[in-house]
Design an enzyme around this catalytic site. Structure first.
Site, PDB file in Angstrom:
ATOM      1  N   ALA A  18      71.232  23.969  70.128  1.00 21.19           N
ATOM      2  CA  ALA A  18      69.820  24.355  70.173  1.00 21.19           C
ATOM      3  C   ALA A  18      69.373  24.969  68.855  1.00 21.19           C
ATOM      4  CB  ALA A  18      69.574  25.327  71.319  1.00 21.19           C
ATOM      5  N   ARG A 111      81.280  16.631  71.701  1.00 19.47           N
ATOM      6  CA  ARG A 111      80.380  17.743  71.366  1.00 19.47           C
ATOM      7  C   ARG A 111      80.493  18.119  69.894  1.00 19.47           C
ATOM      8  NH1 ARG A 111      78.043  20.316  75.662  1.00 19.47           N
ATOM      9  NH2 ARG A 111      77.437  21.993  74.262  1.00 19.47           N
ATOM     10  N   TYR A 218      84.861   8.909  80.681  1.00 15.41           N
ATOM     11  CA  TYR A 218      84.219   7.945  79.799  1.00 15.41           C
ATOM     12  C   TYR A 218      84.902   7.968  78.437  1.00 15.41           C
ATOM     13  CZ  TYR A 218      81.445  12.182  78.642  1.00 15.41           C
ATOM     14  OH  TYR A 218      81.028  13.454  78.322  1.00 15.41           O
ATOM     15  N   ASP A 295      69.949  27.098  75.875  1.00 18.11           N
ATOM     16  CA  ASP A 295      70.542  27.814  77.002  1.00 18.11           C
ATOM     17  C   ASP A 295      70.091  29.262  77.099  1.00 18.11           C
ATOM     18  OD1 ASP A 295      71.898  25.626  77.889  1.00 18.11           O
ATOM     19  OD2 ASP A 295      73.872  26.241  77.165  1.00 18.11           O
TER      20      ASP A 295
END
Length: 416
Positions: A18, A111, A218, A295
């Site tokens: 973010a 990530r 995945y 968040d």
């Protein structure tokens, strides 16, 4: 510290997804942006994440999508199965009509790789990045935000963006609340894909739904790694224990699942587990010249795979809310920040609250048993591929967090 300016147009607190996205968005608008991060180095922990089209469109806007695609994977399908029987419940094809409808691809990416793409974007754009800075408080003084740090150095800015995560230091400025425990925990793991890896499903995102548990798999990094996440209801976490000494709870949670699920548990790193928290939605994210995002503003459970996606939407909405008002052809207008922050808040709070609440309900539907499981399976099986009625509100191209009034104002400013 002395080598870094302590006065800037925009100060971003927090160097996660973010914070980096918000810094890049406002730097793209022409602001001088300083981002401070408490850790000595920038980085991201965890495993894979799913980046839906509402997020990949934002990367596309900033010219970063191709970099993400170079290291990520575009899965062919999203497939849901019953974890007890192995029966396929529904699937969504993620290329073709899906990608055309939403204007961007569905991407799965590590990530740390997405974090690096955003970090390099900030570096290339000229964002000032400062490590080892712990912000203890922020106040508004004389129309500017002032961040007080543990080291005793104050940073001043026209606006301060609080992107410091679930346990935000700055959230108490706008809400007297605490993180909400979900009673569920996650174990994660990434392992190399080898010749011994079962070849089935290596091109898809697979979700197995079980009573009080689910498992997701995945591929990552162009098919070099297999990402596995196991999430289950934890008796020890319900007792207040975030960490737990053994794997007996993990094994017990999946004891009735098909062999494919039980075999996948071997891929998990069991040295640490991730307790699942969110918070109740709040309407106001603004205190003076400080605004929350990511968040810090709207932590959510992972069932819609929207945590990072909504953070990118935040950044895009803040970028749009400030174009033509704060950032004009004649330069920056600091006095316009108050209106822009309120508009950003109004645009985003309702949408993210819906995502937060839907994620909770979605998670509950995944983990049911008995008659509820039978009904859930019947509902899932009644859905046909490329039935978009459940996706449009979340992935649709009018869902980027910018209301029609803002888009209209931006267009009018651009045409003037």
């Amino acid at each position: 510290m002395s080598e870094h300016a302590t006065s800037t147009d925009v100060l971003v607190i927090g160097g996660g997804m973010a914070g980096l996205a918000g810094a890049l968005a406002l730097r793209e608008n022409g602001a001088n942006v300083t981002l401070v991060e408490r850790a000595p180095e920038f980085g991201e922990v965890g495993a894979g994440l799913q980046m839906a089209p509402n997020a990949s469109r934002v990367l596309k806007r900033w010219g970063l999508l191709e970099k993400a695609l170079e290291i990520g994977v575009q899965p062919k399908h999203l497939v849901f199965r019953d974890a007890v029987t192995g029966e396929e419940l529904t699937r969504q094809t993620l290329n073709g009509e899906f990608e055309e409808r939403y204007g961007a691809p569905y991407v799965v990416i590590h990530r740390s790789d997405l974090h690096r793409v955003l970090l390099e974007g900030c570096e290339a754009a000229g964002v000032k990045l400062v490590n080892d800075v712990t912000v203890e408080s922020v106040e508004t003084v004389g129309g500017r935000g002032v961040a007080h740090t543990l080291a005793g150095v104050d940073f001043e800015a026209d606006v301060v963006i609080g992107a410091d995560g679930l346990r935000s230091t700055l959230r108490p400025l706008v809400a007297d609340d605490e993180p909400v425990s979900s009673a569920y925990v996650a174990y994660r793991g990434t392992v190399p894909i080898t010749e011994k890896t079962p070849k089935a499903d290596l091109e898809d995102v697979i979700v197995y739904l079980g009573p009080d548990c689910h498992l997701v798999q995945y591929p990552l990094r162009k098919g070099e790694l297999l990402n596995t996440v196991a999430v289950f209801k934890s008796p020890s976490f319900e007792r207040g224990e975030e960490q737990y000494g053994g794997v007996d709870e993990l094994e017990a949670a999946y004891k009735d699942c098909v062999p494919a699920v039980q075999e996948a548990l071997k891929n998990l790193a069991t040295g640490i587990r991730w307790p699942m928290y969110d918070r109740d939605p709040i309407e106001n994210w603004v205190a003076g010249r400080m605004v929350l995002m990511g968040d810090a503003a709207h932590p959510m459970l992972q069932y819609l795979a929207q945590g990072a996606c909504q953070a990118l939407e935040d950044a895009a909405a803040l970028q749009d809310a400030t174009v033509g008002t704060v950032f004009t052809g004649e330069g920056i207008k600091p006095e316009a920040w108050d209106v822009a922050l309120r508009e950003f808040n109004d645009v985003r709070a309702g949408r993210t609250a819906r995502v937060q609440r839907t994620a909770r309900v979605w998670g509950e539907s995944w983990h049911v048993s008995g008659l509820a499981r039978t009904l859930r399976n019947l509902l899932f099986k009644s859905r046909k591929d490329n039935n978009f009625q459940y996706n449009d509100w979340l992935y649709g191209q009018d869902g980027d967090g910018v209301p029609s009034v803002t888009a209209k104002r931006v267009a009018e400013k651009a045409a003037a």
